[in-house]
Design a protein around this motif. Structure first.
Motif, PDB file in Angstrom:
ATOM      1  N   TYR A 225       0.898  -1.223  -0.003  1.00  0.00           N
ATOM      2  CA  TYR A 225       0.070  -0.127   0.147  1.00  0.00           C
ATOM      3  C   TYR A 225       0.727   1.180   0.049  1.00  0.00           C
ATOM      4  O   TYR A 225       1.883   1.490   0.707  1.00  0.00           O
ATOM      5  CB  TYR A 225      -0.877   0.112   1.216  1.00  0.00           C
ATOM      6  CG  TYR A 225      -2.029  -0.902   1.251  1.00  0.00           C
ATOM      7  CD1 TYR A 225      -3.243  -0.606   0.376  1.00  0.00           C
ATOM      8  CD2 TYR A 225      -2.152  -2.338   1.696  1.00  0.00           C
ATOM      9  CE1 TYR A 225      -4.157  -1.463   0.228  1.00  0.00           C
ATOM     10  CE2 TYR A 225      -2.910  -2.981   1.573  1.00  0.00           C
ATOM     11  CZ  TYR A 225      -4.286  -2.909   0.872  1.00  0.00           C
ATOM     12  OH  TYR A 225      -5.228  -3.598   0.773  1.00  0.00           O
ATOM     13  N   LYS A 227       1.829   5.156   0.818  1.00  0.00           N
ATOM     14  CA  LYS A 227       1.700   6.003   1.897  1.00  0.00           C
ATOM     15  C   LYS A 227       0.800   7.300   1.515  1.00  0.00           C
ATOM     16  O   LYS A 227       0.346   8.032   2.618  1.00  0.00           O
ATOM     17  CB  LYS A 227       2.889   6.340   2.460  1.00  0.00           C
ATOM     18  CG  LYS A 227       3.926   5.212   3.002  1.00  0.00           C
ATOM     19  CD  LYS A 227       5.233   5.686   3.563  1.00  0.00           C
ATOM     20  CE  LYS A 227       5.905   4.696   4.140  1.00  0.00           C
ATOM     21  NZ  LYS A 227       7.286   5.042   4.569  1.00  0.00           N
ATOM     22  N   LEU A 234      -4.149   4.084   3.748  1.00  0.00           N
ATOM     23  CA  LEU A 234      -3.740   3.130   4.617  1.00  0.00           C
ATOM     24  C   LEU A 234      -4.516   2.464   5.683  1.00  0.00           C
ATOM     25  O   LEU A 234      -4.019   1.266   6.290  1.00  0.00           O
ATOM     26  CB  LEU A 234      -2.402   3.970   5.154  1.00  0.00           C
ATOM     27  CG  LEU A 234      -1.006   3.972   4.640  1.00  0.00           C
ATOM     28  CD1 LEU A 234      -0.012   4.580   5.115  1.00  0.00           C
ATOM     29  CD2 LEU A 234      -0.373   2.411   4.042  1.00  0.00           C
ATOM     30  N   LYS A 237      -4.951  -1.062   4.647  1.00  0.00           N
ATOM     31  CA  LYS A 237      -3.734  -2.120   4.942  1.00  0.00           C
ATOM     32  C   LYS A 237      -3.909  -2.262   6.541  1.00  0.00           C
ATOM     33  O   LYS A 237      -3.744  -3.679   6.962  1.00  0.00           O
ATOM     34  CB  LYS A 237      -2.431  -1.396   4.950  1.00  0.00           C
ATOM     35  CG  LYS A 237      -1.354  -2.160   5.526  1.00  0.00           C
ATOM     36  CD  LYS A 237      -0.056  -1.422   5.098  1.00  0.00           C
ATOM     37  CE  LYS A 237       1.161  -2.029   5.907  1.00  0.00           C
ATOM     38  NZ  LYS A 237       1.078  -2.014   7.289  1.00  0.00           N
ATOM     39  N   LYS A 238      -4.303  -1.595   7.425  1.00  0.00           N
ATOM     40  CA  LYS A 238      -4.509  -1.890   8.813  1.00  0.00           C
ATOM     41  C   LYS A 238      -5.690  -2.795   9.163  1.00  0.00           C
ATOM     42  O   LYS A 238      -5.613  -3.582  10.036  1.00  0.00           O
ATOM     43  CB  LYS A 238      -4.524  -0.515   9.814  1.00  0.00           C
ATOM     44  CG  LYS A 238      -3.311   0.502   9.832  1.00  0.00           C
ATOM     45  CD  LYS A 238      -3.247   1.786  10.341  1.00  0.00           C
ATOM     46  CE  LYS A 238      -2.330   2.510  10.120  1.00  0.00           C
ATOM     47  NZ  LYS A 238      -2.540   3.985  10.598  1.00  0.00           N
ATOM     48  N   SER A 253       2.851  -7.417   4.966  1.00  0.00           N
ATOM     49  CA  SER A 253       2.243  -6.182   4.336  1.00  0.00           C
ATOM     50  C   SER A 253       3.574  -5.355   4.222  1.00  0.00           C
ATOM     51  O   SER A 253       4.023  -5.107   5.296  1.00  0.00           O
ATOM     52  CB  SER A 253       1.001  -5.721   5.143  1.00  0.00           C
ATOM     53  OG  SER A 253       1.198  -5.243   6.284  1.00  0.00           O
ATOM     54  N   GLU A 255       4.610  -0.780   3.061  1.00  0.00           N
ATOM     55  CA  GLU A 255       4.262   0.177   2.534  1.00  0.00           C
ATOM     56  C   GLU A 255       5.243   0.839   1.610  1.00  0.00           C
ATOM     57  O   GLU A 255       6.439   0.649   1.866  1.00  0.00           O
ATOM     58  CB  GLU A 255       4.063   1.275   3.633  1.00  0.00           C
ATOM     59  CG  GLU A 255       3.083   0.846   4.725  1.00  0.00           C
ATOM     60  CD  GLU A 255       2.752   1.694   5.964  1.00  0.00           C
ATOM     61  OE1 GLU A 255       3.557   2.850   5.908  1.00  0.00           O
ATOM     62  OE2 GLU A 255       2.097   1.497   6.860  1.00  0.00           O
TER      63      GLU A 255
END
Length: 286
Positions: A225, A227, A234, A237-238, A253, A255
C-alpha cells in the motif's frame, strides 16, 4: 543531455520487451524463454480474453500459475496495463506460468460481482484443461484487481486451489470511512454486486468486502500500500492486517512512498518483486 541518455537507457529495454511481445516466443535473457499466446478466449464475451506465457521446453513439468488481474475501478482498465510488470515478474520467476487477463467490466447495466469472480474461475478452468493438470494458483492484482484477487480467494475458491494472494493497493473493507471518500463510491454501493446473490441481511458493501470472508483456511496474503495513496488509504492495510492476524493467516504487508499508481515504478517495483519471491519461498517451506 544526461536526461536524454537516462530516458534512452530506461526506454530501450522496455521497447525491446514490447517488441518481443509481438513474437510467439519471448526471450528475457539468462536463457529465460517463454512461449506466448495472445488474446485467448475463455468465454463468449469479447472481454473474456487473456495472454498466456508458458516457460519454453518445460511443458512436461507441472507448473504453478500467476493470474494477473488489472485495476480500473471494476469498470475500466485492460490487461495491457500489467504487461510490463508481468514481463518483469517472468524474469524473477522463470519456472512459473503467467496468465494476464481481461474480465467483464461493470457498467450501469452490468454488475461487477459475480461476473468478475466468475471470470477468474473460468480462467482457472481453462488453464486446467489446457495444461492437462489442475495448477496451484497465485492471484496477483492491483487496485480493483487486488480486491478481486482477495475476494475470489477468500470467498469464491471452495476447492482451495489458490496458493497465495498478492494484493497491490486493493480495497479490503469497502465500509471503511477512509475508503468512502473514493470519488466513485456511489457506483461501488449501487453497481458492484448483483442484489440477486446477496444473502439475506448482508449489505452489498459487506458482501463485496474481502475482510468479511476471511477465515482460518484463507490463503497466505502479501499486501502493498502507498503512503500517499488518496484512492485506497492506509487504513485499508491496517484493517486487513488485523483480520488476517485474528484468523492466524500467514501474511505480510508493506508500504511504499507514493500514490495509487506508483507501486510499479522503481524502486518500489523491485522491492515488491523481491518481497513476493521471499514470501513464496517461505510458504513453500511450510
Amino acid at each position: 543531455m544526461k536526461k536524454i541518455a537516462a530516458i534512452l537507457f530506461i526506454s530501450l529495454p522496455l521497447f525491446l520487451l514490447l517488441t518481443s511481445c509481438k513474437e510467439k516466443k519471448i526471450t528475457l535473457g539468462d536463457n529465460i524463454l517463454y512461449d506466448k499466446e495472445e488474446n485467448i478466449h475463455y468465454g463468449n464475451n469479447p472481454e473474456q480474453v487473456m495472454d498466456l506465457y508458458i516457460p519454453h521446453n518445460k511443458k512436461n513439468r507441472e507448473k504453478e500459475v500467476f493470474i494477473m488481474i488489472h485495476g480500473g475501478g471494476w469498470r475500466g482498465g485492460n490487461k495491457s496495463q500489467l504487461t510490463l510488470f508481468t514481463l518483469s515478474m517472468m524474469q524473477k520467476f522463470p519456472d512459473y506460468i503467467f496468465a494476464n487477463i481481461n474480465y467483464r467490466l461493470a457498467s450501469q447495466t452490468q454488475y461487477a460481482i459475480p461476473n468478475q469472480t466468475d471470470d477468474i474461475k473460468k480462467v482457472t478452468e481453462l488453464l486446467k484443461n489446457k495444461l492437462g493438470y489442475n495448477p496451484r494458483v497465485i492471484l496477483l492484482g492491483n487496485s480493483a484487481g487486488g480486491h478481486l484477487s482477495m475476494l475470489y480467494a477468500y470467498k469464491f475458491d471452495p476447492d482451495k486451489k489458490i496458493k497465495a494472494v498478492i494484493n497491490i493497493v486493493g480495497p479490503a473493507d469497502l465500509s471503511d470511512s477512509g475508503f468512502k471518500t473514493y470519488d466513485d463510491y456511489a457506483f461501488t454501493e449501487q453497481h458492484l454486486v448483483d442484489p440477486k446473490i446477496l444473502p439475506q441481511g448482508t449489505s452489498a458493501v459487506n458482501f463485496a468486502s474481502p475482510v468479511h470472508w476471511i477465515s482460518k483456511s484463507s490463503p497466505p496474503t502479501l499486501s502493498y500500500y502507498g503512503k500517499k495513496d488518496y484512492v485506497i488509504p492506509l487504513t485499508q492495510k491496517k484493517i486487513l492486517d488485523s483480520v488476517l492476524d485474528k484468523n492466524s493467516i500467514n501474511h505480510e504487508s508493506y508500504e511504499f512512498t507514493g500514490g495509487h499508481l506508483d507501486w510499479d515504478k522503481e524502486p518500489q517495483k523491485e522491492f515488491l518483486i523481491d518481497k513476493i519471491e521471499a514470501f513464496l519461498k517461505k510458504i513453500d517451506k511450510k
